[in-house]
Design an enzyme around this catalytic site. Structure first.
Site, PDB file in Angstrom:
ATOM      1  N   THR A 177       0.985  -1.084   0.014  1.00  0.00           N
ATOM      2  CA  THR A 177       0.066   0.275  -0.040  1.00  0.00           C
ATOM      3  C   THR A 177       0.794   1.130   0.023  1.00  0.00           C
ATOM      4  OG1 THR A 177      -1.752  -1.157   1.305  1.00  0.00           O
ATOM      5  CG2 THR A 177      -1.562   1.345   1.573  1.00  0.00           C
ATOM      6  N   GLY A 188      -1.288  -2.834   6.175  1.00  0.00           N
ATOM      7  CA  GLY A 188      -2.153  -3.760   6.270  1.00  0.00           C
ATOM      8  C   GLY A 188      -2.735  -3.483   7.540  1.00  0.00           C
TER       9      GLY A 188
END
Length: 526
Positions: A340, A423
């Site tokens: 991410t 996460g």
């Protein structure tokens, strides 16, 4: 890296220097924090293709000069043809982590559009200039991308689209600093820049992507893409000392951060998360994660409103449990890591953007659709197949999401913009960052760069719960964690295993920005 900003009018921090540079150019051309965030986000979709892109999702918080904050939810839904029975068969009884049945509708482009509509000063197409140039002309492979290619090379090289770009003729991963070109992605981005998001949602580019996905076995249709829209809403708000901490509501896990901060303050813990109370802080992390894993889902399917986790009675019961020792384990083995990107931008007029976009795993589903050059994300892996869980896979349903942008206010004024990858550990990292910045007075570079430890997510039943700690975490914290009942596994200093965070703070000296040394990025202010 950190830059003090006395008299400076803008700041940006991202995980890749080229993206930070794109944000700086947007500011220098008369753009504001929204323009800078867009330029950085599109650039990262090219130069960090293992972590984010056109085929992924996006969440953002946007603070406006008047103090109002808008939450942008650009997460996609499961395909209209999603079938739990088919997913069960494909995953051997569990939700598939990769491959065709892990793909949900990509929302990132709708998020870029929603962000632009929040008051960008520059034209839409200007946001794509750097991204298109790097897709066609190439960029030097960063360390993070090279490392991801070596983690599961056989799985990734098995996909022809990925193999053609990121592997050599012998299907060996390309090396750090190799020149990477993505011409098909460049054409896709140019089409979106010229024709707007409709080129992707209901247009010819999206149709080509859907046809390519169908050839790869992905059940997403052109109609699924055309039916997607980003949602705008209000953030959740929690109090921490004299600060208001704002997060994205579900399907984001943002409420977990508010729960953690409320519990830590009520317990009166030591201000340093790597201090003598580290074991108790870990227990708070663990207990709050259990609420997420039991209840987080598409907000239309949640059975408990997130405000229930923040009321005084719930925080008191959580603190009582934490004082009693190691909390009960979460009901599921949530992933700690997550591929991410987070980026933060701010301007002196009081705008701030915390933006997070993601493919979830490294290269998402492990599928690159070759006609468009777009990597498909695997956010569908976040669904469960448990028929009694609110996050069970169903058609047109959004999965529980780890992405969680953060804005901090004091007395209604923008005080900080924060974000991190990591996460399920994102609430932990954000909590540590805010404690270090506001309780310990660390500057942004120190707040995001100091040694971190995280409560692990993958905990087999009956085993001692895991904490992953960087090698330079202080001994007092390691001993406190072990004393609380955790097994501490050590990773190298400045390890990407503990995520990378970014932070901008508004202080008496002006804007100050810091970026995580665990990434390939930089912070800039002017």
């Amino acid at each position: 890296m950190e830059l003090a900003a006395t008299g400076r009018t803008w700041a940006a921090a991202t995980p890749h220097t080229l993206a930070t540079d794109a944000a700086a150019v947007a500011f220098e051309r008369g753009g504001n924090a929204i323009d800078a965030a867009l330029a950085a986000a599109t650039t990262l979709a090219v130069v960090y293709p293992h972590m984010c892109g056109v085929g992924g999702d996006l969440f953002a918080l946007v603070q406006h000069p008047a103090g109002d904050v808008v939450a942008v939810n650009a997460s996609g839904r499961a395909p209209s043809g999603a079938d739990p029975a088919t997913a069960t068969a494909a995953g051997g009884g569990t939700m598939p982590e990769h491959g065709p049945h892990s793909v949900t509708v990509p929302g990132a482009v709708s998020g870029w559009d929603a962000l632009h509509r929040q008051g960008a000063a520059l034209p839409w197409r200007d946001a794509f200039t750097h991204a298109i140039a790097y897709a066609h002309g190439g960029f030097s492979m960063p360390h993070s991308l090279a490392a991801t290619l070596t983690e599961e090379p056989d799985r990734l090289a098995a996909d022809p689209g990925l193999a053609a770009i990121f592997f050599d003729e012998d299907r060996k991963p390309r090396h750090e600093h190799d020149l990477i070109r993505q011409p098909a992605l460049g054409v896709t981005l140019q089409s979106i820049a010229d024709a707007g998001p409709g080129a992707w949602y209901g247009g010819t580019v999206g149709d080509r992507y859907a046809r390519g996905l169908a050839a790869l076995g992905v059940p997403i249709t052109a109609e699924d893409l055309a039916g997607h829209t980003a949602d705008l809403g209000s953030p959740l708000r929690g109090r921490y000392r004299d600060l208001d901490v704002l997060v994205h509501p579900p399907n984001s896990q943002g409420f977990v951060l508010l729960e953690i901060l409320a519990a830590i303050e009520r317990l009166g813990l030591h201000a340093d998360p790597s201090g003598p109370d580290a074991g108790v802080v870990a227990n708070v992390f663990r207990a709050a994660a259990r609420d997420r894993d039991r209840h987080l889902a598409d907000p239309d399917h949640m059975r408990i409103h997130p405000s229930s986790f923040l009321d005084e009675g719930h925080i008191a019961s959580l603190d009582d449990e934490v004082r009693g020792g190691l909390p009960r384990p979460p009901p599921s083995a949530a992933k700690r890591s997550g591929d991410t990107i987070a980026l933060v931008t701010a301007d002196i007029e009081g705008r701030g953007v915390s933006l997070i976009q993601s493919l979830f795993d490294g290269f998402g589903a492990g599928l690159l659709e070759p006609d468009t050059g777009v990597v498909a994300h695997n956010r569908g892996a976040c669904f469960t197949l448990d028929p009694d869980h609110p996050n069970r896979l169903a058609p047109n349903k959004r999965p529980a999401h780890t992405l969680m942008p953060v804005i901090v206010q004091r007395a209604g004024k923008l005080r900080a913009v924060a974000g991190t990858m990591g996460g399920s550990a994102q609430p932990q990292i954000n909590a540590m960052t805010l404690m270090r910045a506001f309780d310990l007075g660390r500057d942004p570079a120190q707040a995001v760069g100091e040694p971190r430890w995280l409560v692990g997510g993958m905990e087999p039943e009956g085993e001692t719960p895991l904490v992953v700690a960087e090698a330079d975490v202080p001994t007092v914290a390691v001993e406190a964690l072990q004393g609380a009942g955790y097994r501490v596994d050590t990773v190298s200093e400045r390890s990407e295993d503990v995520g990378h965070a970014h932070l901008i703070v508004f202080g008496d000296a002006g804007l100050t920005a810091g970026t995580d040394p665990r990434a390939d990025g930089s912070a800039r202010a002017s």
